[in-house]
Design an enzyme around this catalytic site. Structure first.
Site, short mmCIF file in Angstrom:
data_model
loop_
_atom_site.label_atom_id
_atom_site.label_comp_id
_atom_site.label_asym_id
_atom_site.label_seq_id
_atom_site.Cartn_x
_atom_site.Cartn_y
_atom_site.Cartn_z
CB CYS A 98 20.81 -29.20 7.34
SG CYS A 98 21.78 -27.73 7.54
CD GLN A 116 21.88 -18.63 10.21
OE1 GLN A 116 22.25 -17.56 9.69
NE2 GLN A 116 22.06 -19.79 9.58
CB SER A 155 29.18 -22.41 12.12
OG SER A 155 29.34 -23.79 12.23
N1 7TS Z 1 22.48 -23.82 13.85
C1 7TS Z 1 21.88 -22.96 13.02
C2 7TS Z 1 20.95 -21.94 13.56
C3 7TS Z 1 22.17 -23.03 11.65
O1 7TS Z 1 21.60 -22.16 10.84
C4 7TS Z 1 23.06 -24.02 11.18
C5 7TS Z 1 23.32 -24.19 9.71
C6 7TS Z 1 23.66 -24.87 12.10
C7 7TS Z 1 23.34 -24.76 13.43
C8 7TS Z 1 24.65 -25.93 11.72
O2 7TS Z 1 25.82 -25.32 11.29
P1 7TS Z 1 27.07 -26.24 10.86
O3 7TS Z 1 28.14 -25.28 10.52
O4 7TS Z 1 27.39 -27.10 12.02
O5 7TS Z 1 26.61 -27.04 9.68
N2 7TS Z 1 22.21 -23.79 8.94
C9 7TS Z 1 21.98 -24.04 7.62
C10 7TS Z 1 20.93 -23.48 6.91
O6 7TS Z 1 20.11 -22.70 7.36
N3 7TS Z 1 20.99 -23.89 5.66
O7 7TS Z 1 22.05 -24.72 5.53
C11 7TS Z 1 22.68 -24.81 6.75
#
Ligand code: 7TS
Length: 399
Positions: free
Chosen positions: A329, A182, A202
């Site tokens: 999630c 983020q 990501s």
């Molecule tokens: N780390 C953080 C801080 C995140 O916000 C997210 C996804 C992930 C890891 C995982 O990312 P991915 O691309 O591997 O799925 N966060 C969120 C959220 O805040 N609402 O839905 C997904």
């Protein structure tokens, strides 16, 4: 009805410019980059360019690695399980430090490691929702194999003192991973300046495609890989890379981390977020969880007393506004949001958080529409609520 997407911390739309960059690599230039013929070689220049943008975007050193993964979840798992294998199973360490407010990609991986006998310390946050650097310092022991603390929290937007934590880890000789998912595109996330050894991210959080992410690895900090197979990524992550997505991620990184884009976040996006937040706070018994200091410019997590977060989302969805109760999630169960719990919020408050997260694609007209609809939804849902009674303050404000 206007459609207003205010869930950009869950995912963002692919910038059309990014999509244009990706397109040829889905159709015309489709060779495997590891093939020796010209079909494969056609991808090399653009992939190298994309990698350069990734290095520049986070200020990595040329000698460091950036591994292309499927997403932040894979990157985080690579670090935690790699450290487990190298430093815990086959080393003399047995302790990991993280926080109570990490994304489940980190907490679930840590819980798994705990089931395997690893000792994990989960640091809490202070009343402002911040993991304090001093608490990291106090938790480090001789056996500590890794510190893993996110750069910015996905639910509150709170920015953690990563430069200070990096300095502490460096001094203690403990490898330091930060989940930068983020952070990218919200402010300058400089891995060298902050002594970060590993950083996960990501692409779909900064207007790149879904299904591709990255893991920054400082030179000398390579780990046993999660995926074994071919020699891709120098053997650090096997499997044919998603060429188009990687190119998209590089381009999205370039766009999101340019000084102009970051200034736009800090001015335009923040202004819209603040306008939305101030309007919601005009309603009685609403608070910003963790307060308003040290936040990413696009996020606000607001507790609206008497209104279940899920009901609010449903109501807003009827009016084509997309928001979240916290991490998508975690939203399949209706358990109180763990970030709220970490603040020690009372149980009613813990169920009443709604997260609005903006992006550079939101307009003032959208925010104005959302403000009207959110206020109407709060009144509607409070009228239906058996637990919420109007207070004199709410009458006085004309609601
Ligand atoms: N780390 C953080 C801080 C995140 O916000 C997210 C996804 C992930 C890891 C995982 O990312 P991915 O691309 O591997 O799925 N966060 C969120 C959220 O805040 N609402 O839905 C997904």
């Amino acid at each position: 009805m206007m459609e207003v997407y205010l869930d950009n911390n869950a995912t963002t739309k692919v910038d059309p410019i990014v999509y244009e960059e990706m397109k040829p690599f889905l159709t015309d230039v489709y060779g495997n980059p590891n093939s020796l013929h010209k079909f494969g070689a056609g991808t090399h220049k653009k992939m190298a360019e994309a990698l350069d943008y990734l290095y520049e975007g986070i200020n990595a050193n040329d000698a460091d690695d950036i591994i292309i993964t499927a997403n932040a979840t894979e990157s985080i798992n690579t670090v935690l399980k790699g450290i487990w294998i190298d430093k815990i199973l086959y080393g003399d360490k047995k302790h990991i430090i993280t926080s109570e407010v990490e994304h489940p990609a980190t907490t679930a991986a840590c819980r798994f490691l705990e089931s395997q006998g690893v000792a994990v310390t989960y640091l809490g946050v202070n009343e402002e929702g911040i993991v304090e650097a001093q608490s990291v310092k106090d938790a480090i022991k001789d056996e500590t194999a890794l510190v893993s603390i996110m750069w910015a929290n996905n639910e509150t937007g709170k920015i953690f003192p990563i430069a200070e934590i990096g300095a502490i880890c460096k001094e203690a000789g403990v490898p330091f991973h930060t989940d930068g998912t983020q952070a990218i595109g919200k402010f300058k996330a400089d891995v060298q300046a902050c002594n970060v050894d590993y950083m996960s991210f990501s692409a779909h959080k900064f207007h790149g495609p879904k299904g591709v992410g990255g893991l920054y690895v400082r030179k000398g900090y390579q780990l046993t890989p999660l995926l074994h197979g071919g020699e891709q990524m120098g053997g650090l992550r096997a499997g044919t890379v998603d060429v188009a997505s990687m190119i998209g991620m590089g381009f999205a990184m370039k766009l999101a981390t340019s000084p102009m884009a970051l200034a736009y976040e800090e001015n335009h996006v923040k202004k819209l977020r603040d306008k939305l937040e101030a309007a919601i706070l005009e309603m009685p018994e609403t608070i910003v969880i963790g307060g308003t200091s040290n936040r990413t410019p696009n996020t606000t997590l607001i507790s609206i007393r008497g209104v279940e977060g899920e009901s609010m989302l449903w109501d807003l969805n009827q009016n084509t506004i997309g928001a979240s109760t916290g991490s998508a999630c975690a939203s399949e169960d209706l358990e109180a949001n763990p970030v709220m719990n970490a603040f020690g919020s009372d149980s009613e408050l813990a169920h009443t958080g709604v997260r609005f997260s903006l992006s550079r694609f939101n307009t003032e007209e959208e925010i104005d529409y959302a403000i009207v609809e959110i206020k109407k939804a709060i009144i509607r849902l409070r009228n239906l609520s058996s637990s919420y009674a109007y207070t004199p303050a709410s009458h006085a404000s004309g609601l």
